[in-house]
Design a protein around this motif. Structure first.
Motif, short mmCIF file in Angstrom:
data_model
loop_
_atom_site.label_atom_id
_atom_site.label_comp_id
_atom_site.label_asym_id
_atom_site.label_seq_id
_atom_site.Cartn_x
_atom_site.Cartn_y
_atom_site.Cartn_z
N ILE A 280 6.18 14.49 -17.56
CA ILE A 280 4.75 14.74 -17.36
C ILE A 280 4.01 13.43 -17.08
N VAL A 281 4.37 12.38 -17.80
CA VAL A 281 3.72 11.08 -17.55
C VAL A 281 4.01 10.62 -16.12
N ASN A 282 5.22 10.84 -15.66
CA ASN A 282 5.55 10.49 -14.26
C ASN A 282 4.71 11.30 -13.28
N ILE A 283 4.51 12.57 -13.58
CA ILE A 283 3.66 13.40 -12.70
C ILE A 283 2.23 12.84 -12.68
N ILE A 284 1.69 12.56 -13.84
CA ILE A 284 0.31 12.04 -13.91
C ILE A 284 0.19 10.73 -13.13
N LEU B 5 7.45 25.33 -17.06
CA LEU B 5 6.73 24.65 -18.15
C LEU B 5 6.27 23.26 -17.70
N ILE B 6 7.16 22.54 -17.01
CA ILE B 6 6.79 21.21 -16.52
C ILE B 6 5.64 21.31 -15.51
N VAL B 7 5.73 22.29 -14.61
CA VAL B 7 4.67 22.48 -13.60
C VAL B 7 3.34 22.76 -14.30
N GLU B 8 3.35 23.68 -15.25
CA GLU B 8 2.09 24.05 -15.92
C GLU B 8 1.51 22.88 -16.71
N LEU B 9 2.36 22.18 -17.46
CA LEU B 9 1.86 21.04 -18.24
C LEU B 9 1.38 19.93 -17.32
N GLY B 10 2.11 19.70 -16.23
CA GLY B 10 1.72 18.66 -15.28
C GLY B 10 0.36 18.98 -14.68
N ALA B 11 0.16 20.24 -14.28
CA ALA B 11 -1.12 20.64 -13.69
C ALA B 11 -2.24 20.51 -14.72
N LEU B 12 -1.98 20.97 -15.93
CA LEU B 12 -3.04 20.95 -16.95
C LEU B 12 -3.42 19.54 -17.37
N LEU B 13 -2.45 18.62 -17.36
CA LEU B 13 -2.73 17.28 -17.91
C LEU B 13 -2.96 16.22 -16.82
N HIS B 14 -2.93 16.61 -15.53
CA HIS B 14 -2.90 15.59 -14.46
C HIS B 14 -4.17 14.78 -14.32
#
Ligand code: ADP
Ligand code: NI
Length: 215
Positions: free
Chosen positions: A94-98, A49-58
């Motif tokens: 997710i914010v950290n990923i972005i 879920l984190i991977v998918e959200l990170g990819a979608l929102l990056h």
């Protein structure tokens, strides 16, 4: 919301946000990164879920297209994730990923690491190399009205940013400045393996390019 509902809602939000995006940073870039990230994550240890959200929102508000403001993307993503009531720790991740996904020439201090960032970053880098990477680079150069190449500005691996003005650097230089370096910066074994073929394809392209213009 279950996993699928979260993803569907996020896809709809991202498509909406990227309606007017430049061709190399549009929904189709996100879709490729999302699919690639999913297939890397299936082979690596990472929370899907984190991977998918990170990819979608990056890339919902890349600072390149927002006067260098690096807070718009995280702010929009946070507001969206709060609106669908995701847990605070998911939002923070997710914010950290972005914030940490971008390659900035290697001089930005890496202060955040996670297996999920590693996967999404690899997927994003894979989309910058190979045939798609070539297409995106020239599309971005066209968007910025840059020269394809300029024999007066010879690209080579030793060239530093100071050696040519960033805004007038021909697009071909970007291969030496960044794209050819990405293969050795992959985080995951799966990503590394996927980068090989795309890297070799770019080298072939550059060989043919110089053959055709005789330099
Ligand atoms: P990321 O979004 O992965 O952090 P960038 O935003 O720097 O990376 O790059 C996204 C896409 O735009 C890539 O395909 C990259 O090659 C292209 N791009 C970025 N800067 C340039 C440039 N100066 N010339 C040509 N293409 C560029
Ligand atoms: Ni991206």
């Amino acid at each position: 919301m279950n996993h699928q509902e979260i993803i569907d809602t996020t896809v709809a939000f991202v498509k909406q946000e990227l309606q007017d995006a430049e061709g190399g940073h549009d929904w189709w870039h996100i879709e490729r990164v999302w699919h690639t990230a999913r297939s890397i994550a299936a082979k690596e240890k990472a929370d899907m879920l984190i991977v998918e959200l990170g990819a979608l929102l990056h890339d919902i508000a890349d600072s390149k297209f927002h006067d260098g403001d690096e807070n718009i993307g995280p702010a929009k993503a946070t507001a969206f994730m709060q609106s669908i009531r995701l847990p605070d720790e998911v939002i923070a991740h997710i914010v950290n990923i972005i914030r940490h996904i971008s390659f900035k020439g290697g001089n930005n201090e890496k202060v955040f690491h996670s297996p999920e960032l590693a996967v999404v970053q690899d997927a994003d880098r894979l989309d910058a190399i190979g045939a798609i990477g070539i297409a995106r680079a020239f599309n971005y150069g066209g968007f910025k009205n840059r020269a394809i190449y300029d024999p007066a500005i010879q690209p080579n691996l030793q060239m530093t940013r100071e050696e040519y003005k960033k805004n007038t650097a021909p697009t071909i230089n970007h291969f030496y400045e960044k794209l050819l370096l990405l293969k050795d910066r992959m985080n995951t074994a799966t990503g590394k393996e996927m980068a090989e073929e795309r890297h070799t394809y770019m080298e072939g392209f550059l060989g043919q390019f110089y053959k055709e213009i005789n330099i």
